[in-house]
Design a protein around this motif. Structure first.
Motif, mmCIF file in Angstrom:
data_model
loop_
_atom_site.group_PDB
_atom_site.id
_atom_site.type_symbol
_atom_site.label_atom_id
_atom_site.label_comp_id
_atom_site.label_asym_id
_atom_site.label_seq_id
_atom_site.Cartn_x
_atom_site.Cartn_y
_atom_site.Cartn_z
ATOM 1 N N THR A 120 28.474 -45.050 17.011
ATOM 2 C CA THR A 120 29.277 -45.902 17.915
ATOM 3 C C THR A 120 29.369 -45.171 19.150
ATOM 4 O O THR A 120 29.433 -45.961 20.192
ATOM 5 C CB THR A 120 30.396 -46.472 17.263
ATOM 6 O OG1 THR A 120 30.129 -46.873 15.915
ATOM 7 C CG2 THR A 120 31.315 -47.241 18.031
ATOM 8 N N ILE A 121 29.664 -43.903 19.126
ATOM 9 C CA ILE A 121 30.080 -43.435 20.327
ATOM 10 C C ILE A 121 29.129 -43.482 21.546
ATOM 11 O O ILE A 121 29.063 -43.687 22.498
ATOM 12 C CB ILE A 121 30.495 -41.853 20.257
ATOM 13 C CG1 ILE A 121 31.879 -41.763 19.612
ATOM 14 C CG2 ILE A 121 30.360 -40.927 21.370
ATOM 15 C CD1 ILE A 121 32.326 -40.368 19.169
ATOM 16 N N GLU A 122 27.823 -43.293 20.978
ATOM 17 C CA GLU A 122 26.510 -43.116 21.607
ATOM 18 C C GLU A 122 26.354 -44.483 22.347
ATOM 19 O O GLU A 122 26.128 -44.963 23.481
ATOM 20 C CB GLU A 122 25.322 -42.573 20.872
ATOM 21 C CG GLU A 122 25.489 -41.140 20.668
ATOM 22 C CD GLU A 122 25.664 -40.330 21.730
ATOM 23 O OE1 GLU A 122 25.107 -40.418 22.779
ATOM 24 O OE2 GLU A 122 26.763 -39.728 21.558
ATOM 25 N N ILE A 123 26.619 -45.700 21.546
ATOM 26 C CA ILE A 123 26.522 -47.110 21.945
ATOM 27 C C ILE A 123 27.457 -47.596 23.120
ATOM 28 O O ILE A 123 26.982 -47.906 23.989
ATOM 29 C CB ILE A 123 26.528 -48.052 20.960
ATOM 30 C CG1 ILE A 123 25.349 -47.530 20.030
ATOM 31 C CG2 ILE A 123 26.559 -49.521 21.127
ATOM 32 C CD1 ILE A 123 25.487 -48.316 18.441
ATOM 33 N N VAL A 124 28.550 -46.913 22.716
ATOM 34 C CA VAL A 124 29.641 -47.285 23.674
ATOM 35 C C VAL A 124 29.325 -46.505 25.109
ATOM 36 O O VAL A 124 29.698 -46.988 26.312
ATOM 37 C CB VAL A 124 30.983 -46.755 23.286
ATOM 38 C CG1 VAL A 124 32.223 -46.595 24.063
ATOM 39 C CG2 VAL A 124 31.656 -47.668 22.175
ATOM 40 N N ARG A 125 28.785 -45.188 24.820
ATOM 41 C CA ARG A 125 28.387 -44.566 26.293
ATOM 42 C C ARG A 125 27.499 -45.073 27.014
ATOM 43 O O ARG A 125 27.702 -45.109 28.154
ATOM 44 C CB ARG A 125 27.951 -43.056 25.802
ATOM 45 C CG ARG A 125 28.045 -41.979 26.868
ATOM 46 C CD ARG A 125 27.392 -40.700 26.518
ATOM 47 N NE ARG A 125 28.199 -39.945 25.407
ATOM 48 C CZ ARG A 125 29.650 -39.374 25.519
ATOM 49 N NH1 ARG A 125 30.079 -39.251 26.756
ATOM 50 N NH2 ARG A 125 29.982 -38.924 24.571
ATOM 51 N N GLN A 126 26.377 -45.796 26.354
ATOM 52 C CA GLN A 126 25.369 -46.516 27.103
ATOM 53 C C GLN A 126 26.065 -47.783 27.955
ATOM 54 O O GLN A 126 25.762 -47.977 28.829
ATOM 55 C CB GLN A 126 24.506 -47.173 26.187
ATOM 56 C CG GLN A 126 23.760 -45.909 25.364
ATOM 57 C CD GLN A 126 22.822 -46.211 24.452
ATOM 58 O OE1 GLN A 126 22.498 -47.704 24.369
ATOM 59 N NE2 GLN A 126 22.298 -45.200 23.402
ATOM 60 N N ALA A 127 27.008 -48.458 27.322
ATOM 61 C CA ALA A 127 27.734 -49.345 27.858
ATOM 62 C C ALA A 127 28.582 -49.045 28.851
ATOM 63 O O ALA A 127 28.621 -49.686 30.076
ATOM 64 C CB ALA A 127 28.527 -50.265 26.728
ATOM 65 N N SER A 128 29.207 -47.949 28.814
ATOM 66 C CA SER A 128 30.144 -47.203 29.913
ATOM 67 C C SER A 128 29.230 -46.878 31.081
ATOM 68 O O SER A 128 29.418 -46.861 32.224
ATOM 69 C CB SER A 128 30.842 -45.867 29.459
ATOM 70 O OG SER A 128 31.914 -46.547 28.800
ATOM 71 N N SER A 129 28.065 -46.514 31.008
ATOM 72 C CA SER A 129 27.070 -46.008 32.063
ATOM 73 C C SER A 129 26.729 -47.371 32.603
ATOM 74 O O SER A 129 26.571 -47.213 34.110
ATOM 75 C CB SER A 129 25.759 -45.398 31.397
ATOM 76 O OG SER A 129 26.235 -44.148 30.790
ATOM 77 N N PHE A 130 26.276 -48.280 32.020
ATOM 78 C CA PHE A 130 26.017 -49.440 32.790
ATOM 79 C C PHE A 130 27.345 -50.021 33.717
ATOM 80 O O PHE A 130 27.013 -50.485 34.697
ATOM 81 C CB PHE A 130 25.757 -50.560 31.871
ATOM 82 C CG PHE A 130 25.801 -52.200 32.425
ATOM 83 C CD1 PHE A 130 24.753 -52.300 33.102
ATOM 84 C CD2 PHE A 130 26.601 -53.110 31.873
ATOM 85 C CE1 PHE A 130 24.658 -53.896 33.689
ATOM 86 C CE2 PHE A 130 26.680 -54.101 32.645
ATOM 87 C CZ PHE A 130 25.828 -54.665 33.309
ATOM 88 N N ILE A 131 28.567 -49.899 33.085
ATOM 89 C CA ILE A 131 29.721 -50.661 33.813
ATOM 90 C C ILE A 131 29.895 -49.680 35.004
ATOM 91 O O ILE A 131 30.122 -50.215 36.288
ATOM 92 C CB ILE A 131 30.954 -50.474 33.002
ATOM 93 C CG1 ILE A 131 30.745 -51.410 31.870
ATOM 94 C CG2 ILE A 131 32.352 -50.527 33.784
ATOM 95 C CD1 ILE A 131 31.852 -51.485 30.695
ATOM 96 N N GLN A 132 29.760 -48.499 34.936
ATOM 97 C CA GLN A 132 29.744 -47.390 36.181
ATOM 98 C C GLN A 132 28.608 -47.633 37.025
ATOM 99 O O GLN A 132 28.979 -47.743 38.418
ATOM 100 C CB GLN A 132 29.804 -46.025 35.667
ATOM 101 C CG GLN A 132 31.229 -45.559 34.972
ATOM 102 C CD GLN A 132 32.293 -45.808 36.003
ATOM 103 O OE1 GLN A 132 32.934 -46.862 36.038
ATOM 104 N NE2 GLN A 132 32.894 -44.865 36.626
ATOM 105 N N GLN A 133 27.509 -47.932 36.841
ATOM 106 C CA GLN A 133 26.443 -48.265 37.596
ATOM 107 C C GLN A 133 26.941 -49.533 38.572
ATOM 108 O O GLN A 133 26.549 -49.650 39.872
ATOM 109 C CB GLN A 133 25.212 -48.695 36.928
ATOM 110 C CG GLN A 133 24.312 -47.270 36.257
ATOM 111 C CD GLN A 133 23.503 -47.435 35.326
ATOM 112 O OE1 GLN A 133 23.074 -48.560 35.403
ATOM 113 N NE2 GLN A 133 22.859 -46.357 34.717
ATOM 114 N N GLU A 134 27.341 -50.599 37.777
ATOM 115 C CA GLU A 134 27.681 -51.638 38.362
ATOM 116 C C GLU A 134 28.887 -51.700 39.316
ATOM 117 O O GLU A 134 29.051 -52.521 40.354
ATOM 118 C CB GLU A 134 27.814 -53.045 37.389
ATOM 119 C CG GLU A 134 26.569 -53.038 36.575
ATOM 120 C CD GLU A 134 25.579 -53.671 37.330
ATOM 121 O OE1 GLU A 134 25.579 -54.355 38.335
ATOM 122 O OE2 GLU A 134 24.356 -53.112 37.440
ATOM 123 N N ALA A 135 29.703 -50.704 38.959
ATOM 124 C CA ALA A 135 30.983 -50.528 39.896
ATOM 125 C C ALA A 135 30.436 -50.210 41.345
ATOM 126 O O ALA A 135 31.306 -50.692 42.070
ATOM 127 C CB ALA A 135 31.777 -49.579 39.276
#
Length: 263
Positions: free
Chosen positions: A10-25
């Motif tokens: 789950t941590i790895e999946i959450v990390r991928q979503a967080s990376s997307f969020i930071q890119q969009e920020a």
């Protein structure tokens, strides 16, 4: 079910979503804001992050259903089932305004029984996680709630209502009382972050009403695994789907007394 392994996945999946969020920020502009209702903001970032999470989690636990903030699965959730409970971007208003306090929060529960929780705060790259019976962790280090025993020595976090203002006067009275009875009150704007900080001993307590299960599922398990206590405003256990929560360490009983007596 190997909860430790499932947590790591789950941590790895959450990390991928967080990376997307930071890119969009770095690209986000306010003309992309949508309104679910009064002051309840959402963006394409929330929705796309949720889709990423659901797609990844479906691969590691296909038998689970979903309770999600943005409803991208189209499912009618069954609170008694095995559910992933997802807030893809807790602190959307902070994100939209460029304030770096927001996170991804993912919990797994069977009914009200919490099995694992993962919260990632991308701006600080802090990964908080816990699984049932496995303790609570941040970036690989064990975390514990604070050992402050008294409310008068505590730093407390809360959230302010931004719609449904019917109980605002009572809530503000409690805020006034706690300003006088504590080291101070903080309002971060992301309940999952607040709960993770209680688990890590940074805040000594947190309370809020009008929350949803996705705001608190992951953080509640972390606090319990870190040695804290979680109840609703009445001191009972109807918090996950009940809407109000008090989470604290040593000062939990005092905090319940102040809130229950005035709310």
């Amino acid at each position: 079910m190997d909860l430790e392994l499932l947590t790591q996945q789950t941590i790895e999946i959450v990390r991928q979503a967080s990376s997307f969020i930071q890119q969009e920020a770095a690209l986000f502009s306010r003309d992309k804001i949508e309104y679910k209702d009064l002051n309840n903001l959402v963006s394409y970032v929330d929705k796309e992050a949720e889709k990423l999470l659901v797609a990844g989690l479906s691969q590691i636990l296909p038998e689970a259903s979903y309770i999600t903030e943005e409803g991208t699965t189209g499912q009618e959730p069954d609170p008694e089932a095995l559910n992933w409970i997802i807030d893809p971007l807790d602190g959307t208003t902070n994100f939209i305004h460029g304030i770096p306090v927001y996170c991804v929060s993912v919990g797994l529960a069977r009914g009200k029984e919490l099995l694992l929780g993962v919260i990632h705060e991308p701006s600080l790259n802090e990964m908080f996680y816990a699984w049932q019976g496995g303790g609570a962790w941040c970036n690989g280090k064990s975390i514990k709630v604070s050992n402050v025993p008294l409310l008068q020595d505590s730093l407390i976090a809360t959230g302010f209502p931004y719609y449904k203002f019917e109980k605002q006067k009572r809530y503000m009275y409690i805020l006034e009382l706690l300003m006088q009875k504590t080291h101070g009150i903080r309002r971060m704007g992301a309940a999952a972050v607040d709960l993770a900080y209680v688990a890590a001993g940074r805040f000594d307590g947190f309370y809020e009403y009008n929350l949803n299960s996705w705001d608190m599922a992951a953080g509640v398990l972390m606090i319990k695994e870190a040695g804290g206590t979680v109840t609703d405003f009445n001191g009972d256990d109807n918090y996950l789907f009940g809407g109000d929560i008090i989470a604290a360490s040593g000062a939990h009983k005092e905090l319940v007394e102040v809130i229950r007596g005035n709310f």
